[in-house]
Design a protein around this motif. Structure first.
Motif, PDB file in Angstrom:
ATOM      1  N   ALA A  44     -15.549  14.866  -0.662  1.00 31.60           N
ATOM      2  CA  ALA A  44     -14.650  14.623  -1.874  1.00 31.60           C
ATOM      3  C   ALA A  44     -14.168  13.475  -1.714  1.00 31.60           C
ATOM      4  N   LEU A  45     -12.908  13.640  -0.525  1.00 33.91           N
ATOM      5  CA  LEU A  45     -12.000  12.347  -0.392  1.00 33.91           C
ATOM      6  C   LEU A  45     -12.449  11.470  -0.475  1.00 33.91           C
ATOM      7  N   GLY A  46     -13.627  11.105   0.076  1.00 30.74           N
ATOM      8  CA  GLY A  46     -14.117   9.604   0.285  1.00 30.74           C
ATOM      9  C   GLY A  46     -15.221   8.826  -0.754  1.00 30.74           C
ATOM     10  N   ARG A  47     -15.571   9.483  -2.088  1.00 28.89           N
ATOM     11  CA  ARG A  47     -15.594   9.676  -3.159  1.00 28.89           C
ATOM     12  C   ARG A  47     -14.441   8.528  -3.656  1.00 28.89           C
ATOM     13  N   SER A  48     -13.183   9.804  -4.131  1.00 29.19           N
ATOM     14  CA  SER A  48     -12.258   9.505  -4.169  1.00 29.19           C
ATOM     15  C   SER A  48     -11.163   8.414  -4.209  1.00 29.19           C
ATOM     16  N   LEU A  49     -11.420   8.403  -2.495  1.00 26.44           N
ATOM     17  CA  LEU A  49     -10.361   7.665  -1.972  1.00 26.44           C
ATOM     18  C   LEU A  49     -10.850   6.107  -2.455  1.00 26.44           C
ATOM     19  N   TYR A  50     -12.087   5.638  -2.390  1.00 25.76           N
ATOM     20  CA  TYR A  50     -13.606   4.907  -2.896  1.00 25.76           C
ATOM     21  C   TYR A  50     -13.235   4.323  -3.723  1.00 25.76           C
ATOM     22  N   VAL A  51     -12.910   5.133  -4.953  1.00 27.18           N
ATOM     23  CA  VAL A  51     -12.472   4.675  -6.400  1.00 27.18           C
ATOM     24  C   VAL A  51     -11.227   3.930  -6.411  1.00 27.18           C
ATOM     25  N   HIS A  52     -10.194   4.709  -5.833  1.00 29.19           N
ATOM     26  CA  HIS A  52      -8.352   3.967  -6.304  1.00 29.19           C
ATOM     27  C   HIS A  52      -8.235   3.643  -5.359  1.00 29.19           C
ATOM     28  N   VAL A  53      -9.142   3.101  -4.447  1.00 26.68           N
ATOM     29  CA  VAL A  53      -8.172   2.213  -3.512  1.00 26.68           C
ATOM     30  C   VAL A  53      -9.064   1.076  -4.013  1.00 26.68           C
ATOM     31  N   GLN A  54      -9.223   0.763  -5.110  1.00 32.62           N
ATOM     32  CA  GLN A  54     -10.033  -0.401  -5.856  1.00 32.62           C
ATOM     33  C   GLN A  54      -9.766  -0.619  -7.181  1.00 32.62           C
ATOM     34  N   ARG A  55     -10.023   0.689  -7.691  1.00 33.69           N
ATOM     35  CA  ARG A  55      -8.615   1.044  -9.402  1.00 33.69           C
ATOM     36  C   ARG A  55      -8.034   2.224  -8.964  1.00 33.69           C
TER      37      ARG A  55
ATOM     38  N   VAL B  60     -11.010  10.749 -11.158  1.00 31.69           N
ATOM     39  CA  VAL B  60     -11.584  11.667 -10.164  1.00 31.69           C
ATOM     40  C   VAL B  60     -10.857  11.534  -9.473  1.00 31.69           C
ATOM     41  N   LEU B  61      -9.919  10.755  -9.021  1.00 27.25           N
ATOM     42  CA  LEU B  61      -8.662  10.992  -8.233  1.00 27.25           C
ATOM     43  C   LEU B  61      -7.572  11.962  -8.633  1.00 27.25           C
ATOM     44  N   LEU B  62      -6.799  11.887 -10.255  1.00 26.20           N
ATOM     45  CA  LEU B  62      -6.101  12.389 -11.187  1.00 26.20           C
ATOM     46  C   LEU B  62      -6.596  14.041 -11.182  1.00 26.20           C
ATOM     47  N   ALA B  63      -7.999  14.239 -10.721  1.00 22.86           N
ATOM     48  CA  ALA B  63      -7.995  15.475 -11.441  1.00 22.86           C
ATOM     49  C   ALA B  63      -8.318  15.902 -10.369  1.00 22.86           C
ATOM     50  N   GLN B  64      -8.697  15.704  -8.796  1.00 20.61           N
ATOM     51  CA  GLN B  64      -8.837  16.149  -8.308  1.00 20.61           C
ATOM     52  C   GLN B  64      -7.340  16.798  -7.208  1.00 20.61           C
ATOM     53  N   ALA B  65      -6.393  15.538  -7.695  1.00 21.79           N
ATOM     54  CA  ALA B  65      -4.606  16.311  -7.346  1.00 21.79           C
ATOM     55  C   ALA B  65      -4.395  17.010  -8.262  1.00 21.79           C
ATOM     56  N   ALA B  66      -4.994  17.142  -9.576  1.00 20.38           N
ATOM     57  CA  ALA B  66      -4.805  17.969 -10.557  1.00 20.38           C
ATOM     58  C   ALA B  66      -5.128  19.975 -10.367  1.00 20.38           C
ATOM     59  N   LEU B  67      -6.355  19.773  -9.505  1.00 19.54           N
ATOM     60  CA  LEU B  67      -7.187  20.404  -9.047  1.00 19.54           C
ATOM     61  C   LEU B  67      -6.186  21.268  -7.659  1.00 19.54           C
ATOM     62  N   VAL B  68      -5.904  20.471  -7.048  1.00 16.81           N
ATOM     63  CA  VAL B  68      -5.238  21.174  -5.243  1.00 16.81           C
ATOM     64  C   VAL B  68      -3.717  21.610  -5.695  1.00 16.81           C
ATOM     65  N   THR B  69      -3.391  20.394  -7.113  1.00 16.09           N
ATOM     66  CA  THR B  69      -1.734  21.272  -7.274  1.00 16.09           C
ATOM     67  C   THR B  69      -1.758  22.879  -7.741  1.00 16.09           C
ATOM     68  N   ALA B  70      -3.263  23.110  -8.835  1.00 18.33           N
ATOM     69  CA  ALA B  70      -2.813  24.427  -9.672  1.00 18.33           C
ATOM     70  C   ALA B  70      -3.609  25.470  -8.907  1.00 18.33           C
ATOM     71  N   VAL B  71      -4.144  25.140  -7.448  1.00 17.22           N
ATOM     72  CA  VAL B  71      -4.402  26.311  -6.532  1.00 17.22           C
ATOM     73  C   VAL B  71      -3.201  26.335  -5.392  1.00 17.22           C
ATOM     74  N   ALA B  72      -3.160  25.157  -4.807  1.00 17.67           N
ATOM     75  CA  ALA B  72      -1.489  25.479  -4.050  1.00 17.67           C
ATOM     76  C   ALA B  72      -0.597  25.685  -4.467  1.00 17.67           C
ATOM     77  N   VAL B  73      -0.156  25.053  -5.450  1.00 16.34           N
ATOM     78  CA  VAL B  73       1.519  25.827  -5.942  1.00 16.34           C
ATOM     79  C   VAL B  73       1.583  27.193  -5.909  1.00 16.34           C
ATOM     80  N   PRO B  74       0.342  27.826  -5.718  1.00 12.38           N
ATOM     81  CA  PRO B  74       0.912  29.140  -7.006  1.00 12.38           C
ATOM     82  C   PRO B  74       0.459  30.306  -5.171  1.00 12.38           C
ATOM     83  N   VAL B  75      -0.149  29.419  -4.561  1.00 14.52           N
ATOM     84  CA  VAL B  75      -0.935  30.632  -3.659  1.00 14.52           C
ATOM     85  C   VAL B  75       0.701  29.962  -2.094  1.00 14.52           C
ATOM     86  N   ILE B  76       1.435  28.783  -1.741  1.00 20.14           N
ATOM     87  CA  ILE B  76       1.768  28.353  -1.416  1.00 20.14           C
ATOM     88  C   ILE B  76       3.551  29.438  -2.257  1.00 20.14           C
TER      89      ILE B  76
END
Length: 135
Positions: free
Chosen positions: A93-104, A109-125
């Motif tokens: 997943a990170l390979g794909r999102s970073l591949y696109v991010h490096v060029q655009r 895809v990266l923003l959606a991934q970051a939103a998912l991680v934030t939505a889960v990680a912040v309440p758990v932490i």
């Protein structure tokens, strides 16, 4: 030695010892696969947009995120083989999102991934932050 292991001694059950070096089980799956995916996508000159990018990247991110969250609430649970497997999926997943991010920069895809991680990680932490450490 503390290499690719961000775990405290009471979490050493979440690491492998390779040549006397502690390596995080999930990171061992994540980083080599992420690098291989990134290189493979560049070599293949993969397109920057696939219609399944967001759902696929989120689906590949969820197992590692879920396993991590369970581990925060139940530190003795889980196994290193599961952590490594979820790390492999996360690496893809990170390979794909970073591949696109490096060029655009900042693709959907990266923003959606970051939103998912934030939505889960912040309440758990926040829910587990004040929990006393064993020992």
């Amino acid at each position: 030695m503390f290499w690719l292991s961000h775990h405290h001694p009471d979490e050493y059950n979440r690491t492998y010892v390779l040549g006397g070096v502690r390596v995080c089980a999930r990171c061992l799956g994540t980083y080599p696969v992420m690098l291989a995916a990134l290189v493979g996508l560049f070599v293949a000159r993969a397109p920057l947009h696939w219609r399944w990018d967001v759902p696929a990247v989120l689906a590949l991110t969820l197992p590692a995120l879920g396993d991590w969250a369970v581990g925060r609430f139940r530190p003795a649970s889980g196994s290193n083989s599961v952590r490594t497997l979820t790390g492999l999926l996360l690496g893809l997943a990170l390979g794909r999102s970073l591949y696109v991010h490096v060029q655009r920069p900042l693709p959907a895809v990266l923003l959606a991934q970051a939103a998912l991680v934030t939505a889960v990680a912040v309440p758990v932490i926040l829910a587990t932050y004040r929990r006393p450490r064993p020992g």
